[in-house]
Structure formats: structure tokens, C-alpha cells
Design an enzyme around this catalytic site. Structure first.
Site, PDB file in Angstrom:
ATOM      1  N   LYS A 186      -2.793  11.624 -15.538  1.00  0.00           N
ATOM      2  CA  LYS A 186      -1.848  10.891 -14.679  1.00  0.00           C
ATOM      3  C   LYS A 186      -0.467  11.462 -14.925  1.00  0.00           C
ATOM      4  O   LYS A 186      -0.194  12.001 -15.999  1.00  0.00           O
ATOM      5  CB  LYS A 186      -1.843   9.403 -15.045  1.00  0.00           C
ATOM      6  CG  LYS A 186      -1.365   8.514 -13.936  1.00  0.00           C
ATOM      7  CD  LYS A 186      -2.504   8.175 -12.989  1.00  0.00           C
ATOM      8  CE  LYS A 186      -2.054   7.483 -11.746  1.00  0.00           C
ATOM      9  NZ  LYS A 186      -3.204   6.979 -10.984  1.00  0.00           N
ATOM     10  N   PHE A 234       1.718  -2.554   1.500  1.00  0.00           N
ATOM     11  CA  PHE A 234       1.600  -2.034   2.864  1.00  0.00           C
ATOM     12  C   PHE A 234       1.632  -0.511   2.827  1.00  0.00           C
ATOM     13  O   PHE A 234       1.986   0.153   3.787  1.00  0.00           O
ATOM     14  CB  PHE A 234       2.713  -2.591   3.768  1.00  0.00           C
ATOM     15  CG  PHE A 234       4.083  -2.417   3.192  1.00  0.00           C
ATOM     16  CD1 PHE A 234       4.796  -1.262   3.431  1.00  0.00           C
ATOM     17  CD2 PHE A 234       4.628  -3.386   2.359  1.00  0.00           C
ATOM     18  CE1 PHE A 234       6.041  -1.075   2.864  1.00  0.00           C
ATOM     19  CE2 PHE A 234       5.867  -3.210   1.784  1.00  0.00           C
ATOM     20  CZ  PHE A 234       6.579  -2.053   2.036  1.00  0.00           C
ATOM     21  N   GLY A 235       1.273   0.050   1.675  1.00  0.00           N
ATOM     22  CA  GLY A 235       1.198   1.510   1.538  1.00  0.00           C
ATOM     23  C   GLY A 235      -0.145   1.998   2.029  1.00  0.00           C
ATOM     24  O   GLY A 235      -0.906   1.266   2.685  1.00  0.00           O
ATOM     25  N   VAL A 237      -2.919   2.620   0.518  1.00  0.00           N
ATOM     26  CA  VAL A 237      -4.128   1.955   0.030  1.00  0.00           C
ATOM     27  C   VAL A 237      -4.344   0.635   0.778  1.00  0.00           C
ATOM     28  O   VAL A 237      -5.447   0.341   1.256  1.00  0.00           O
ATOM     29  CB  VAL A 237      -4.023   1.725  -1.496  1.00  0.00           C
ATOM     30  CG1 VAL A 237      -5.154   0.867  -1.999  1.00  0.00           C
ATOM     31  CG2 VAL A 237      -3.987   3.067  -2.222  1.00  0.00           C
ATOM     32  N   TRP A 246      -3.217  -0.130   3.674  1.00  0.00           N
ATOM     33  CA  TRP A 246      -3.559   0.219   5.060  1.00  0.00           C
ATOM     34  C   TRP A 246      -5.051   0.525   5.209  1.00  0.00           C
ATOM     35  O   TRP A 246      -5.722   0.019   6.110  1.00  0.00           O
ATOM     36  CB  TRP A 246      -2.700   1.414   5.509  1.00  0.00           C
ATOM     37  CG  TRP A 246      -3.201   2.123   6.713  1.00  0.00           C
ATOM     38  CD1 TRP A 246      -3.122   1.690   8.006  1.00  0.00           C
ATOM     39  CD2 TRP A 246      -3.882   3.391   6.757  1.00  0.00           C
ATOM     40  NE1 TRP A 246      -3.705   2.608   8.849  1.00  0.00           N
ATOM     41  CE2 TRP A 246      -4.173   3.671   8.103  1.00  0.00           C
ATOM     42  CE3 TRP A 246      -4.260   4.316   5.775  1.00  0.00           C
ATOM     43  CZ2 TRP A 246      -4.843   4.827   8.502  1.00  0.00           C
ATOM     44  CZ3 TRP A 246      -4.921   5.472   6.173  1.00  0.00           C
ATOM     45  CH2 TRP A 246      -5.197   5.718   7.513  1.00  0.00           C
ATOM     46  N   ASP A 264      -0.172   8.856  -5.748  1.00  0.00           N
ATOM     47  CA  ASP A 264      -0.305   7.497  -6.284  1.00  0.00           C
ATOM     48  C   ASP A 264       0.870   6.741  -5.653  1.00  0.00           C
ATOM     49  O   ASP A 264       1.414   7.190  -4.625  1.00  0.00           O
ATOM     50  CB  ASP A 264      -0.252   7.512  -7.823  1.00  0.00           C
ATOM     51  CG  ASP A 264      -0.739   6.198  -8.433  1.00  0.00           C
ATOM     52  OD1 ASP A 264      -1.955   5.992  -8.508  1.00  0.00           O
ATOM     53  OD2 ASP A 264       0.098   5.353  -8.817  1.00  0.00           O
TER      54      ASP A 264
END
Ligand code: GLU
Length: 446
Positions: A124, A237-238, A240, A242, A164
Site C-alpha cells: 500500500k 460517492f467515489g 467504489v 458508484w 485507492d
């Protein structure tokens, strides 16, 4: 293994790194019983080795903003565990990014990637760069400066970053462009989440959300329930959120709430294609607010300062950030009749929230199983890149379905309770752990 002793050692070495310690404790508590049946793991000190990242790169990222001011951020790449393949995991750009956050995410990623059945280790990275309010040109300059430091430590066979929080297709484009310029290497598989014209996989943008809903479908089927007609509350509301809202709607669910840092939009009539498309515009606007959704669609109402978890729903899907659903939120959801919660964000629920759900006996599944479709499809993107071909959407979707079904099966295998119900937290942790532990054991003390 004594969990408290290992945790005390880790706390001494990494004081105040709360997210990291939280993620490690959750896994150790789940695997303790199984681990103690394997003296060979104890002898090789598998747990003590597994909880520390292999290495961490920290670097300064200096760039110039649109006003001509010099800005300095910190950049990181945590190469956590490579026992089952090259380091793989996203980059997070968010003002709160610090080593603790990236170590928790890298640790989780190691087990998540093991669950996908694909040969990927865990990694990461990211930066405390805050994309909110930044122009396109600023984002580009930051990404280029970030890659100037990172490029020597990544590669198709060593470490493959992706997106991410705060890093989507646009940022991956800027990062990939700079990587190729610096490295003079043009293999398409050094980053995933690429655009379709330059090595990206069809369905990668949708994959985290779609995969999550495929997992939820399996979980509901097993419990004799259905998503059809269910009221669903989503945070975020990003990309993912969506994907999750799109697939939930397609499967007959009603997404009746959508939230952002500014509050929640009540959406009693559910989603339409226009509303789903607008979610992407909201994310691309870089303003980090959900209120404009209710201005654009008159049947939605914005409630400032409230979370999605205050809205009565059947299914709660945290899709934003770690620890975004706490014990009080869990109690409120239960009071309002919620019967399922699936973490789509990484470690979206606090330990108190998880205990509250599990004590109440409702369906609960952890992020490392539910959201693994994202990185799994990154793995499929790597395969296509290495084979120099592109699969059709149907082929990728079939493989994603197969992988999510497998992950669900693994959770069921290792998470069965005596009463026949499934502890998905335990199931996912043990399934992921067993694979990484065995791989480490077979490769010796390194
Ligand atoms: N950031 C995503 C995750 O948490 C995707 C990582 C990837 O595609 O490598 O799994």
C-alpha cells in the site's frame, strides 16, 4: 501464540499507530485457535514476522501549486508481504494519510490478496496530499513529483500500485506517464486501474463495487434472503460507492441514502442512470461534498451533518473510509431494523460496531472479503498485460463472479459457527492467513 503479548510488543514498537494495531488485533484474535493447532507456524514465528511490513519507503514530494507556491508533502510505499507474489495494492492520497494508516491497509491487503486466489503479495502507499479543491494541473504536477521518487521501487514483477481513496483513473494516468518517462520501460503492467486505451482492463473501474454486491448476493442467498426490494444505505460517492450503487440497483435493491463528509442525501425513490452518472461527476469535481446531488435531483433531500447510518435501511454498505461506522451507528441501524452490513471500505466498521452487529446476530462481512473484487480485477488486468491481450467485459465479469464465489466459499469453510451461521470475519481472516502462513513456511526463514 498469546495475542496480548504479541500486541503489547507491537504497541511498544509502534506507539499510537492505532489503525495498524486495530487491524492486527482483529486478525490475531480470529486466527488464534487455528494457529495454536500448528506448532510449525509457532516455531517459524510466522505471526511475529507477518505483522511487520517487509519494508517502508518514505520520501519527500515537492511540487509547485497554481499560485506558484512551493508545496511539500510526504510520500510512502509500504511493501508489506511478498510470500505469494509481487507487492500489490493501491495508493491513497488523503490529508490524513500517515504510516499507521498505510500499514493497516498493507496488512489487510496481504490477506485480501490471498483470498482472491491470485498470486499477489500485499502493499500500500500514498501521500498526505489533499486532492480536495486542487486543479487538474496541480494533480498532474503532484503525481509526477510523487512518481519521480517512487519509480525505482516498483515494477511489473516487484510491486504494482493502483488506485485507492483520492487516486482514480486520472491520477493513474499521470503516474503511469511519468513512470514510463523515467524508467524508459513501457510494459503496461506496472500500475493497474489504467485507461482502456493503454492497458486497462474492462470492468476495473466497476469491479470493487460490483464484486462487493456479488459477495453480498452469496451471503444473502446462504441466509435465505434476497437483495430484491431491499433498502440500501451507502456512504461515499467515489468510484467504489458508484459501482456498489450501480450493481445494487441492477439487482433490484433501492439505494435510499448516499452520504459524504458534509451530510446525507435521502433518496427515497432509489437510483436512476442519471443519478448514477452524476455520482461520477461529484467525485471528479474534487469538492468532496454530496449536497449538490439533492440540488440536482428534486426527489432527494440533503440533511447536513448526518451519516447514512441514521437512515432506516435493510442493508448498510460503508463505502468511504476506515472506522466510518462506529458502535453508536451500529446500534442506531439495529434499532431501525437493519439486517445486513457489508464493509465495502477497508475496515469501515470499528471493533465496537462489529461486536454490536455480531451480538445481534445480523449478517456482517468484512472489507477484506467484500471489496476484494477490486484488487482481484487488478490481478486480471496484470494477467492481460502480461499476455498482451484484452479480455471482453463478459470474460472479466465471469472471472470476477467466480472469484467472489470462491471468497464466499472460503469464508463459509473457515467461519462456520456451531449453529450453522457464518462468522465472516473469522472465515476471511483464517482463509487469508492460512495461505500466507503456508507460503511463508515453505519458503524458509527469510
Ligand atoms: N485500493 C484497492 C484495495 O483496497 C485496490 C488495490 C489494487 O487494485 O491494487 O484493495
Amino acid at each position: 501464540m498469546e495475542v496480548n503479548k504479541i500486541m503489547a510488543d507491537l504497541e511498544r514498537k509502534h506507539p499510537g499507530e492505532n489503525e495498524y494495531l486495530q487491524a492486527v488485533r482483529e486478525v490475531l484474535e480470529s486466527i488464534e485457535e487455528v494457529y495454536n493447532q500448528h506448532p510449525e507456524y509457532e516455531k517459524a514465528k510466522i505471526v511475529e514476522r507477518m505483522v511487520e511490513p517487509d519494508r517502508i519507503f518514505t520520501f519527500r514530494v515537492t511540487w509547485v501549486d497554481d499560485q506558484g507556491e512551493v508545496q511539500t508533502n510526504l510520500g510512502y510505499r509500504v511493501q508489506f508481504n511478498s510470500a505469494i507474489g509481487p507487492y500489490k495494492g493501491g495508493l491513497r492520497f488523503h490529508k490524513a494519510v500517515n504510516p499507521s494508516m498505510l500499514k493497516f491497509l498493507g496488512f489487510e491487503q496481504t490477506f485480501k490478496n490471498a483470498l482472491t486466489t491470485l498470486p499477489m503479495g500485499g502493499g500500500k502507499g500514498g501521500s498526505d496530499f489533499d486532492p480536495v479543491g486542487k486543479s487538474n494541473a496541480e494533480i498532474m504536477r503532484f503525481c509526477q513529483a510523487f512518481m519521480t521518487e517512487l519509480w525505482q521501487n516498483i515494477g511489473v514483477d516487484t510491486d504494482v500500485p493502483a488506485g485507492d481513496v483520492g487516486v482514480g483513473g486520472r491520477e493513474i494516468g499521470f503516474l503511469n506517464g511519468m513512470y514510463q518517462k523515467l524508467a524508459r520501460k513501457y510494459h503496461t503492467g506496472v500500475l493497474t486501474g489504467k485507461g482502456m486505451a493503454w492497458g486497462g482492463s474492462i470492468l476495473r473501474p466497476e469491479a470493487t463495487g460490483f464484486g462487493a454486491l456479488y459477495f453480498v448476493e452469496h451471503m444473502l442467498n446462504k441466509a435465505g434472503k434476497s437483495i430484491k426490494g431491499a433498502k440500501i444505505a451507502i456512504s461515499g460517492f467515489g468510484n467504489v460507492a458508484w459501482g456498489a450503487a450501480t450493481k445494487a440497483t441492477e439487482l433490484g435493491g433501492h439505494v435510499i441514502a448516499l452520504s459524504g463528509p458534509d451530510g446525507v442525501c435521502l433518496n427515497p425513490n432509489g437510483m436512476t442512470p442519471e443519478k448514477l452518472a452524476y455520482m461520477l461527476e461529484l467525485r471528479a469535481s474534487n469538492r468532496n461534498v454530496v449536497a449538490p446531488f439533492a440540488e440536482k435531483f428534486p426527489d432527494a433531500t440533503f440533511v447536513p451533518g448526518k451519516k447514512a447510518w441514521s437512515v432506516p435501511c435493510d442493508i448498510a454498505l460503508p463505502c468511504a473510509f476506515q472506522n466510518e461506522l462506529n458502535g453508536d451507528d451500529a446500534a442506531e441501524l439495529l434499532k431501525n431494523g437493519t439486517w445486513c452490513c457489508a464493509e465495502v471500505s477497508n475496515m469501515g466498521c470499528t471493533p465496537e460496531a462489529i461486536h454490536t452487529f455480531q451480538n445481534a446476530g445480523i449478517l456482517f462481512a468484512p472489507g477484506k472479503a467484500v471489496n476484494a473484487g477490486g484488487v482481484a480485477t487488478s490481478g486480471l488486468e496484470m494477467t492481460q498485460n502480461c499476455m498482451h491481450i484484452s479480455w471482453s467485459g463478459a470474460e472479466v465479469d465471469d472471472k470476477l463472479h467466480f472469484i467472489m464465489a470462491n471468497i464466499h466459499e472460503a469464508c463459509v469453510k473457515y467461519g462456520q459457527r456451531p449453529d450453522g451461521s457464518i462468522d465472516y470475519v473469522k472465515g476471511a481472516n483464517i482463509a487469508g492467513f492460512m495461505k500466507v502462513a503456508q507460503a511463508m513456511l515453505e519458503q524458509g526463514i527469510i
